[in-house]
Write an enzyme that holds these catalytic residues in place. Structure first.
Site, PDB file in Angstrom:
ATOM      1  N   HIS A 199       0.860  -1.185   0.000  1.00  0.00           N
ATOM      2  CA  HIS A 199       0.000   0.000   0.000  1.00  0.00           C
ATOM      3  C   HIS A 199       0.895   1.233   0.000  1.00  0.00           C
ATOM      4  O   HIS A 199       2.023   1.205   0.477  1.00  0.00           O
ATOM      5  CB  HIS A 199      -0.864  -0.051   1.274  1.00  0.00           C
TER       6      HIS A 199
ATOM      7  N   ASP B  92       3.042  -4.323   7.702  1.00  0.00           N
ATOM      8  CA  ASP B  92       1.756  -3.633   7.609  1.00  0.00           C
ATOM      9  C   ASP B  92       0.660  -4.671   7.846  1.00  0.00           C
ATOM     10  O   ASP B  92       0.397  -5.518   6.998  1.00  0.00           O
ATOM     11  CB  ASP B  92       1.619  -2.981   6.231  1.00  0.00           C
TER      12      ASP B  92
ATOM     13  N   GLN C 218      -4.693  -5.304   6.934  1.00  0.00           N
ATOM     14  CA  GLN C 218      -5.685  -6.233   6.402  1.00  0.00           C
ATOM     15  C   GLN C 218      -5.632  -7.598   7.068  1.00  0.00           C
ATOM     16  O   GLN C 218      -6.412  -8.489   6.720  1.00  0.00           O
ATOM     17  CB  GLN C 218      -5.492  -6.387   4.888  1.00  0.00           C
TER      18      GLN C 218
ATOM     19  N   LYS D 168     -10.696  -0.724  10.356  1.00  0.00           N
ATOM     20  CA  LYS D 168     -10.949  -1.909   9.540  1.00  0.00           C
ATOM     21  C   LYS D 168     -11.337  -3.117  10.396  1.00  0.00           C
ATOM     22  O   LYS D 168     -11.795  -4.126   9.872  1.00  0.00           O
ATOM     23  CB  LYS D 168      -9.717  -2.240   8.691  1.00  0.00           C
TER      24      LYS D 168
ATOM     25  N   CYS E 201      -4.823   2.608  -3.649  1.00  0.00           N
ATOM     26  CA  CYS E 201      -3.573   3.070  -3.021  1.00  0.00           C
ATOM     27  C   CYS E 201      -2.439   2.073  -3.289  1.00  0.00           C
ATOM     28  O   CYS E 201      -1.630   1.767  -2.396  1.00  0.00           O
ATOM     29  CB  CYS E 201      -3.745   3.300  -1.539  1.00  0.00           C
TER      30      CYS E 201
END
Length: 417
Positions: free
Chosen positions: A134, A211, A214, A237, A375
């Site tokens: 991202h 990261d 998700q 999220k 993104c």
């Protein structure tokens, strides 16, 4: 603080997913006269009543600033706010004093870039990133590289959307000082073997930044077992309020890093001839935080923990299999990202239709999907497309919604092709 309790898990471990869905008031909406089919949870997750109630109760009964007052409201606010840090730490199997509250993953990675990397990188050093990152795990590193003389190296992927692990390991050369890697791709759904990747990085003396935006909402995450140096994630999220998230970092890094933002709360003593900073994590939490948001995030953690992340993951894999099989039968539809291990994210294109037109027409059918580059410009460039549509599922979706989504796709195809 009292709270609405999430739907209970049956003693057998089974869950009434229809009852779970009823916990999310927004999902009862109609869009253009049709029942909403919300397939954009990779963008932001919907909020259960328990989270909405926790935020509402804070403002109605406990609103005060944290860590600054000895009156009752101040004590209540501080206790509830810090309780959320405890909940997150247990949820992710880390120490509470290694968990820095941030506004989300973007700020968390910028904190690492400017507070950890900027003072250490020098000309000739390299930052290794993967093709599927991202922008939040690309742009901060570019900015720091420009200021230090370091350079960006890219680890490529296969056409199926999987990391080429042999190539990634081969790219971990002596000049690489930092590795940035996503746990789960927001575009492809690819689940990367971050434990193996971080082990290889650590063996070579490379600091790893994961990261987890998700991953944390959709599966059990044990950061200690992963073995990374830094792990960033966002709250909105994972059923929490917007403007919440955190950075986990090894204690030795937090102690060695200078503050990124200065102001109140991150200090012990201020004099004009110098300042003594607070201990981590508060050293990195300047100013009044998003108190209500983090209390809501604590309620979201409670909600997910009651469901059980293994149950959440299994439910979403079941929905993913249904959607993938049904979409594969649509003539002219191309799924981008077919990794063997995937989260419930499906990026797709329909032959002869622009992604934005497709998403607009699906919206008229009550179906919410995201269109665009997500993104992830470098990933779009790899596949030679300007944009895709993305359907991202969550445990509160249903099989009936998948059938309605597929029917809407068929209808839109007849209009566009």
């Amino acid at each position: 603080m009292s709270a609405i309790r999430p739907t209970p898990v049956a003693a057998t471990g089974g869950i009434d997913w229809a009852r779970v869905r009823a916990d999310f008031p927004l999902l009862a909406r109609e869009i253009h006269g049709k029942p909403l089919v919300y397939l954009d949870s990779a963008n932001t997750g919907q909020k259960p009543e328990a989270v909405i109630a926790a935020v509402d109760e804070f403002y109605r009964r406990h609103n005060a600033n944290v860590s600054r007052a000895v009156h009752t409201l101040g004590e209540e606010a501080t206790t509830a706010y810090e309780a959320s840090r405890d909940k997150l730490a247990r949820h992710l199997n880390v120490r509470r004093d290694e968990l820095v509250f941030t506004s989300g993953t973007t700020l968390a990675i910028n904190l690492v870039a400017y507070s950890y990397a900027l003072p250490r990188l020098k000309p000739g050093d390299a930052i290794l990133l993967t093709r599927m990152e991202h922008h939040a795990n690309i742009v901060p590193w570019q900015l720091v590289a420009e200021r230090t003389g370091a350079r960006i190296k890219v680890a490529e992927i296969t056409p199926e959307g999987e990391l080429d692990l042999d190539a990634l390991h081969a790219a971990m050369t002596p000049e690489v000082k930092i590795l940035g890697v996503t746990h789960v791709s927001n575009v492809l759904g690819t689940v990367n073997p971050v434990r193996e990747i971080c082990r290889e990085a650590r063996r070579r003396g490379i600091v790893s930044v994961v990261d987890g935006s998700q991953a944390v909402p959709h599966r059990a995450v044990d950061i200690t077992a992963i073995g990374c140096d830094f792990y960033a994630f966002t709250g909105h999220k994972m059923c929490g309020p917007t403007g919440t998230g955190a950075l986990w970092a090894r204690r030795e890094h937090l102690e060695a890093m200078p503050p990124f933002i200065g102001g109140g709360e991150m200090i012990r003593e201020v004099r004009f001839d110098g300042t003594v900073f607070n201990d981590p994590p508060h050293k990195f939490e300047a100013g009044t935080p998003n108190i209500a948001g983090f209390i809501g995030l604590g309620a979201a953690v409670d909600y997910l923990a009651t469901l059980g992340m293994a149950n959440v993951d299994a439910r979403e894999q079941e929905l993913l299999a249904h959607a993938t099989e049904a979409m594969a039968k649509i003539e002219g539809l191309r799924i981008i990202g077919t990794a063997k291990e995937k989260a419930a994210v499906i990026s797709f294109l329909l032959e002869g239709a622009h992604a934005h037109d497709l998403a607009t027409l699906l919206d008229l059918e009550g179906v919410a999907v995201r269109s665009g580059h997500h993104c992830a410009h470098p990933l779009m460039q790899f596949y030679g497309v300007p944009a895709t549509c993305r359907a991202s599922l969550a445990f509160y979706n249903t099989h009936e919604e998948i059938e309605r989504f597929v029917a809407a796709l068929g209808k839109v195809r007849r209009l566009l092709v």
